[in-house]
Design an enzyme around this catalytic site. Structure first.
Site, short mmCIF file in Angstrom:
data_model
loop_
_atom_site.label_atom_id
_atom_site.label_comp_id
_atom_site.label_asym_id
_atom_site.label_seq_id
_atom_site.Cartn_x
_atom_site.Cartn_y
_atom_site.Cartn_z
CE LYS A 1 2.44 4.74 8.30
NZ LYS A 1 1.08 5.03 8.70
CG ASP B 1 5.87 3.50 0.74
OD1 ASP B 1 6.23 4.12 1.77
OD2 ASP B 1 4.68 3.31 0.45
CE1 TYR C 1 -3.73 2.48 0.74
CE2 TYR C 1 -2.31 3.28 2.51
CZ TYR C 1 -3.43 3.44 1.70
OH TYR C 1 -4.23 4.54 1.84
N1 HOZ Z 1 -3.47 3.29 6.24
C1 HOZ Z 1 -3.05 3.33 7.59
C2 HOZ Z 1 -2.51 2.04 8.05
N2 HOZ Z 1 -1.63 1.38 7.16
C3 HOZ Z 1 -4.18 3.73 8.50
C4 HOZ Z 1 -4.14 5.16 8.78
C5 HOZ Z 1 -5.16 5.61 9.84
O1 HOZ Z 1 -6.25 5.07 9.88
O2 HOZ Z 1 -4.85 6.52 10.57
#
Ligand code: HOZ
Length: 427
Positions: A267, A239, A144
Site C-alpha cells: 500500500k 503484516d 486478512y
Molecule cells: N482487500 C482489500 C481491502 N482490505 C480490497 C482491495 C481492493 O478491492 O482493491
C-alpha cells in the site's frame, strides 16, 4: 445512488468479469446498490464516470496517504516511464528503495520487493517455514493477509464481508497447516504454544487489524506474540501492509515499540503502484533464493516506475504528516461519536490515527466474535445514503476508512453532517 454511466459500465462488466470487478469488495454487494466506476481522482476526491464528486475515505484501500495524483508522484512516474517501464534486471532505484525501507523499519535487516501484499505475506511465510523447517502457521480470526491458500482460513476483508472466511478451492491439507486464534487473546496464544510450540513456524498478525474494521491491539498483545515466538523458535510476522507508514512512519511496530522478526509491507510503501515488500532478520532473509533454498521471484518485482512513485511518496512522510492525520482523524471520530449519540444509534467508532471504522454494534470490538455482532444491514443502508451524499466510505462493515493529508477540516465536517443525516434515514 450510483450514476447512470456507472450502472451501464457495471452491467457490461458483469457479463465478462466476475461480479463486474477485479476485487470482490468493490462490487458493493454487501451494502446493496452498484459500484461507482471512477473516471479520475485528485487530492481527497474521486470523480464517478458521470463526473459526480465524492470525498474519498477509501484512498485505494490505504496507499493514497498524500491524496490522489500528488504532483511530485505524478512527475516521478512520468520521468521514470520515459526511461523505460520494466527491465527484468536490477536498478539503482531498488537499492535506494531497500535502503529507505530499512531506515524506516529498524527490525528489517534485509528486504525483498514484490508486487502485492498477498505476495509479500505468502513469501514471508515461505521464508519462515524454510528457516524453521516447520509447517504450522498461526493467524488470528478476522485478520486478512491476502489470498494465498493457507491464509484464507477464518480470513477478514472480502472473505468476511461475503461470509466465506474459509474459501472454496483451498485443499484441506493446506488449510489444516493453519491454526487460528482469537485476536487479542494472549492466554489462547500461550496455551497453543505450550501444546504445539515445536511445530509452529510462524505467527502472522495485523498489528492493528484493518480487515475486520479497525481493531487495535490491547496493551501487551503484540509483545506477547513476539516474545512467545522467540521463546519457542518460531518467527513473528507483522503484516503492516495496511499499517506500514500509516499509523506512524515506521508502522505499528514504531508506535508500539515492538520489533517483530519479519514484516510485510505494501500500500503506502508502493506509492499507489503494484509494489510491496517483505523483510526481517538477516538470518531468515538469507534463506531466500539465490542466497538460500527458499524460492521466490517476480518479473515485475522492484519495477522502476513503481519504485520511483514509492520513493517520491516515502520522501514526503515527515512528522507533520502524522500530526495532521491524527488531528483530522480525531475530528472525524468525535463527529461520528456525537452523531451516533444524538440519534441513539447503537454503534461505536474505533480509530488508530487515520484509520477509522464506524461499527454498528455497541462495542468495544476487540475480536472477530465482537465484529460479527454488527448490524450489517443497517451499515448497508447507511452506506447507500452516504454514497448518495457524495461520501465514498468503504463498502463493507469489515474494512477501515483512510484519511489523507489532502482532506481538509471542511471535508471532515461535511462528511460528519452527511453521516448524521444518513444515520437518521437508515434507522
Ligand atoms: N482487500 C482489500 C481491502 N482490505 C480490497 C482491495 C481492493 O478491492 O482493491
Amino acid at each position: 445512488m450510483s450514476d447512470a454511466k456507472s450502472l451501464e459500465l457495471h452491467a457490461r462488466a458483469e457479463k465478462i468479469i466476475p461480479g463486474g470487478v477485479n476485487s470482490p469488495v468493490r462490487a458493493f454487494r454487501s451494502v446493496g446498490g452498484h459500484p461507482v466506476f471512477i473516471s479520475r481522482a485528485e487530492g481527497a476526491y474521486l470523480y464517478g464516470a458521470d463526473g459526480k464528486r465524492y470525498t474519498d475515505y477509501v484512498g485505494s484501500w490505504g496507499p493514497m496517504i498524500l491524496g490522489h495524483a500528488h504532483p511530485a508522484i505524478v512527475e516521478a512516474v512520468i520521468e521514470a516511464t520515459r526511461r523505460g517501464t520494466s527491465f527484468g534486471a536490477p536498478t539503482e532505484l531498488e537499492v535506494l528503495y531497500a535502503e529507505k525501507l530499512i531506515e524506516l523499519y529498524p527490525s528489517i535487516e534485509m528486504v525483498r520487493a514484490v508486487s502485492s501484499g498477498t505476495e509479500a505475506c505468502m513469501a514471508a511465510i515461505r521464508a519462515a517455514r524454510g528457516f524453521t523447517g516447520r509447517e504450522v502457521i498461526v493467524k488470528f480470526e478476522g485478520c486478512y493477509h491476502g489470498h494465498a491458500d493457507f491464509l484464507l482460513v477464518k480470513a477478514g476483508s472480502g472473505a468476511m464481508t461475503f461470509g466465506v472466511p474459509d474459501s472454496a478451492g483451498v485443499p484441506a491439507p493446506t488449510a489444516k497447516a493453519t491454526t487460528t486464534l482469537p485476536y487479542n487473546d494472549v492466554a489462547a496464544l500461550k496455551k497453543l504454544f505450550d501444546e504445539r510450540g515445536a511445530e509452529i513456524a510462524a505467527v502472522i498478525c495485523e498489528p492493528v487489524v484493518g480487515n475486520m474494521g479497525v481493531v487495535p491491539p490491547e496493551p501487551g498483545f503484540l509483545e506477547a506474540i513476539v516474545e512467545t515466538c522467540r521463546a519457542h523458535g518460531a518467527v513473528s510476522i507483522f503484516d503492516e501492509v495496511m499499517t506500514g507508514c500509516r499509523v506512524a512512519r515506521g508502522g505499528m511496530q514504531e508506535r508500539a515499540n515492538v520489533r517483530p522478526d519479519m514484516t510485510t509491507l505494501g500500500k503506502i510503501v508502493g506509492g499507489g503502484m503494484p509494489l510491496a515488500a517483505y523483510g526481517g532478520r538477516r538470518a531468515i532473509m538469507e534463506k531466500v533464493s539465490p542466497v538460500g533454498p527458499v524460492y521466490q521471484a517476480g518479473t515485475l518485482s522492484g519495477n522502476p516506475v513503481a519504485v520511483s512513485a514509492a520513493l517520491a511518496q516515502l520522501e514526503r512522510l515527515d512528522p507533520s504528516v502524522y500530526a495532521r492525520l491524527e488531528s483530522l482523524g480525531a475530528r472525524l471520530e468525535a463527529g461520528l461519536v456525537k452523531a451516533c449519540k444524538e440519534h441513539d444509534v447503537p454503534a461505536c467508532v474505533q480509530r488508530v490515527g487515520s484509520m477509522t471504522t464506524l461499527f454498528f454494534t455497541q462495542g468495544p470490538v476487540r475480536s472477530f466474535t465482537d465484529a460479527v455482532k454488527s448490524d450489517t444491514a443497517r451499515f448497508g443502508r447507511w452506506h447507500q445514503k452516504m454514497i448518495a451524499r457524495g461520501q465514498y466510505w468503504p463498502p463493507s462493515q469489515f474494512e477501515a476508512s483512510f484519511l489523507s493529508t489532502a482532506h481538509t477540516e471542511a471535508d471532515i465536517d461535511a462528511t460528519v453532517a452527511a453521516a448524521r443525516d444518513a444515520l437518521v434515514e437508515s434507522a
